[in-house]
Write a protein that holds these residues in place. Structure first.
Motif, PDB file in Angstrom:
ATOM      1  N   HIS A 146       0.838  -2.758  -4.872  1.00 25.46           N
ATOM      2  CA  HIS A 146      -0.626  -3.059  -4.722  1.00 25.46           C
ATOM      3  C   HIS A 146      -0.528  -4.405  -4.040  1.00 25.46           C
ATOM      4  CE1 HIS A 146      -4.579  -3.031  -6.218  1.00 25.46           C
ATOM      5  NE2 HIS A 146      -4.506  -4.176  -6.137  1.00 25.46           N
ATOM      6  N   GLU A 147      -0.210  -5.389  -4.596  1.00 28.98           N
ATOM      7  CA  GLU A 147      -0.327  -6.893  -4.181  1.00 28.98           C
ATOM      8  C   GLU A 147       0.039  -6.988  -2.818  1.00 28.98           C
ATOM      9  OE1 GLU A 147      -2.400  -8.397  -5.908  1.00 28.98           O
ATOM     10  OE2 GLU A 147      -2.213  -7.397  -7.919  1.00 28.98           O
ATOM     11  N   HIS A 171      -1.971  -5.648  -0.170  1.00 28.26           N
ATOM     12  CA  HIS A 171      -3.283  -6.743   0.139  1.00 28.26           C
ATOM     13  C   HIS A 171      -2.736  -7.558   1.074  1.00 28.26           C
ATOM     14  CE1 HIS A 171      -6.179  -6.017  -2.813  1.00 28.26           C
ATOM     15  NE2 HIS A 171      -5.313  -6.257  -3.992  1.00 28.26           N
ATOM     16  N   HIS A 189      -9.776  -2.898  -1.680  1.00 25.25           N
ATOM     17  CA  HIS A 189      -9.753  -2.066  -3.011  1.00 25.25           C
ATOM     18  C   HIS A 189     -10.800  -0.936  -2.624  1.00 25.25           C
ATOM     19  CE1 HIS A 189      -8.871  -5.319  -6.179  1.00 25.25           C
ATOM     20  NE2 HIS A 189      -7.790  -4.659  -5.561  1.00 25.25           N
ATOM     21  N   TYR A 194      -7.282   0.891  -9.040  1.00 28.63           N
ATOM     22  CA  TYR A 194      -6.819   0.706 -10.252  1.00 28.63           C
ATOM     23  C   TYR A 194      -6.577   1.686 -11.095  1.00 28.63           C
ATOM     24  CZ  TYR A 194      -7.941  -4.161  -9.595  1.00 28.63           C
ATOM     25  OH  TYR A 194      -8.106  -5.635  -9.218  1.00 28.63           O
TER      26      TYR A 194
HETATM   27 ZN   LIG Z   1      -6.061  -5.534  -6.103  1.00 30.94          ZN
END
Ligand SMILES: [Zn+2]
Length: 409
Positions: free
Chosen positions: A315-316, A319, A325, A381
């Motif tokens: 996930h990071e 980015h 998101h 999330y």
């Molecule tokens: Zn994030």
């Protein structure tokens, strides 16, 4: 009388009369795919051919095995590949196409050999499907020919940040991620990311002394956590300095740097974040995130393996490839073009994409189909995280741009 009994016995024990197999579909998948093959296949990435069948004339449950022929072009000399295991079906007891796609145990699966995955084209045909030693007549979609496209590798250096933890009694211990967390992360990125391979390096460094628990403090009225933010900045800066030195010393400038922070106990959870979400290719943007045993957190009971740092890091890292998101499961919505409802990896309206985790025997991770009814995009999330074709394609595009823009002459 005797003749009648003899006849009955023969019919029960003999081969099924006029049994045949209709092939309902052939799906070539690496991480996410649909029957129309709308997701590009990447050259030299682990590839699974899934064959979906319907049987006729099998009155009792039968074991089916298969073999496919794979050539570099239609009619070229073929490599023969057996199914990984058998499936058991009968006329009465067979899942439909949609159910087969959603369960890796219900399809005949063929793992392509590595050299075959490196061909520019694969021309696949179902060679035979057998019950016991009998070839069953085949009909339906028996062949497909698909291109495999070139994609750059993911270049990443994962840096374990070792910090000093002063326990409540005053004892001080060093905390750093155990080696297996790096293995799970490397494996996950290789399985889920649109890359043929990973140019990987890892090390553990002593964190800046100011990077130590507590990792979270009282929130300000606007919901910010200044204590966390300050420590995040310290970690980001340390990684950026380390990266700059490495690049100066000859490390490939396309390498992403990710900091891994162990939670020696649940109270030491360090919330992850990327330093930026670059809207132009920029591999210098670093990110950091936690790892540990998912069993410590009731909210992570969907994660069955020994490390949650793998999907968290994906996930990071995403980015740092410019991904925002989609706005599901309690997050801000910064991506206005995410196509699927509820943050999922697909839906029936957009091509019925189904995820496939090819698995990793070295880490005891089985091959698994990931239905979009259950699985969510890595940028949400939500529980049950995988890459949607939307994120997969966007990361692939960014990887290619970075690969070209930061290539060393
Ligand atoms: Zn994030």
């Amino acid at each position: 009388m005797g003749i009648l009994i003899e006849g009955k016995r023969r019919r029960l024990r003999g081969a099924p009369r006029a049994a045949s197999i209709e092939v309902l579909g052939l799906e070539v998948t690496q991480a996410i795919q649909n029957l129309a093959h709308q997701v590009p296949l990447i050259r030299s990435k682990s590839t699974v051919v899934r064959v979906y069948v319907k049987c006729t004339g099998l009155t009792a449950k039968r074991d089916l095995r298969g073999e496919i022929a794979v050539a570099s072009a239609p009619g070229a000399p073929a490599r023969y590949v057996p199914s990984t295991k058998s499936i058991i079906i009968s006329d009465k007891d067979q899942p439909d196409l949609g159910m087969q796609r959603r369960n890796a145990e219900m399809s005949l699966n063929f793992v392509l050999p590595l050299d075959v995955c490196s061909w520019p084209t694969v021309s696949i045909s179902v060679n035979h499907i057998r019950s016991a030693d009998t070839d069953l007549p085949l009909s339906g979609d028996l062949t497909t020919t698909l291109p495999l496209i070139d994609s750059p590798p993911l270049r990443i250096k994962v840096v374990g940040l070792r910090y000093l933890w002063t326990k409540p009694g005053g004892t001080q211990i060093d905390v750093s991620p155990e080696a297996f967390h790096f293995d799970f992360l490397r494996s996950f990125l290789g399985r889920a990311y649109p890359v043929p391979s990973i140019e990987w390096s890892q090390l553990v460094v002593q964190a800046n002394p100011q990077f130590a628990p507590p990792f979270s403090g009282p929130q300000t009225p606007d919901g910010d956590d200044p204590l966390w933010r300050a420590k995040l900045a310290i970690a980001h800066n340390q990684l950026a300095v380390l990266r700059a030195k490495d690049i100066e010393a000859g490390t490939d400038p396309r390498t992403h740097y990710y900091g891994l922070v162990s939670d020696a106990s649940a109270g030491l959870f360090f919330r992850g974040a990327a330093k930026d979400i670059p809207q132009v290719p920029d591999p210098s943007v670093v990110a950091v995130g936690p790892t540990g045993n998912p069993r410590q957190y009731p909210s992570l009971n969907w994660d069955k393996d020994a490390s949650y740092g793998d999907w968290y890091a994906a996930h990071e890292l995403s980015h740092t490839f410019g991904r925002f998101h989609p706005g599901f499961c309690g997050q801000d919505a910064s991506d206005g073009t995410f196509p699927y409802p509820d943050g999922r990896i697909g839906d029936l309206q957009h091509g019925d994409m189904i995820g496939l985790d090819v698995g990793d025997p070295t880490l005891n991770i089985p091959m698994a189909a990931l239905p979009h009814e259950k699985w969510h995009d890595i940028m949400s999330y939500c529980d049950d995280q995988w890459l949607s074709s939307y994120s997969y394609g966007a990361i692939l595009d960014r990887l290619k741009l970075e690969d070209a823009a930061f290539r060393v002459a």
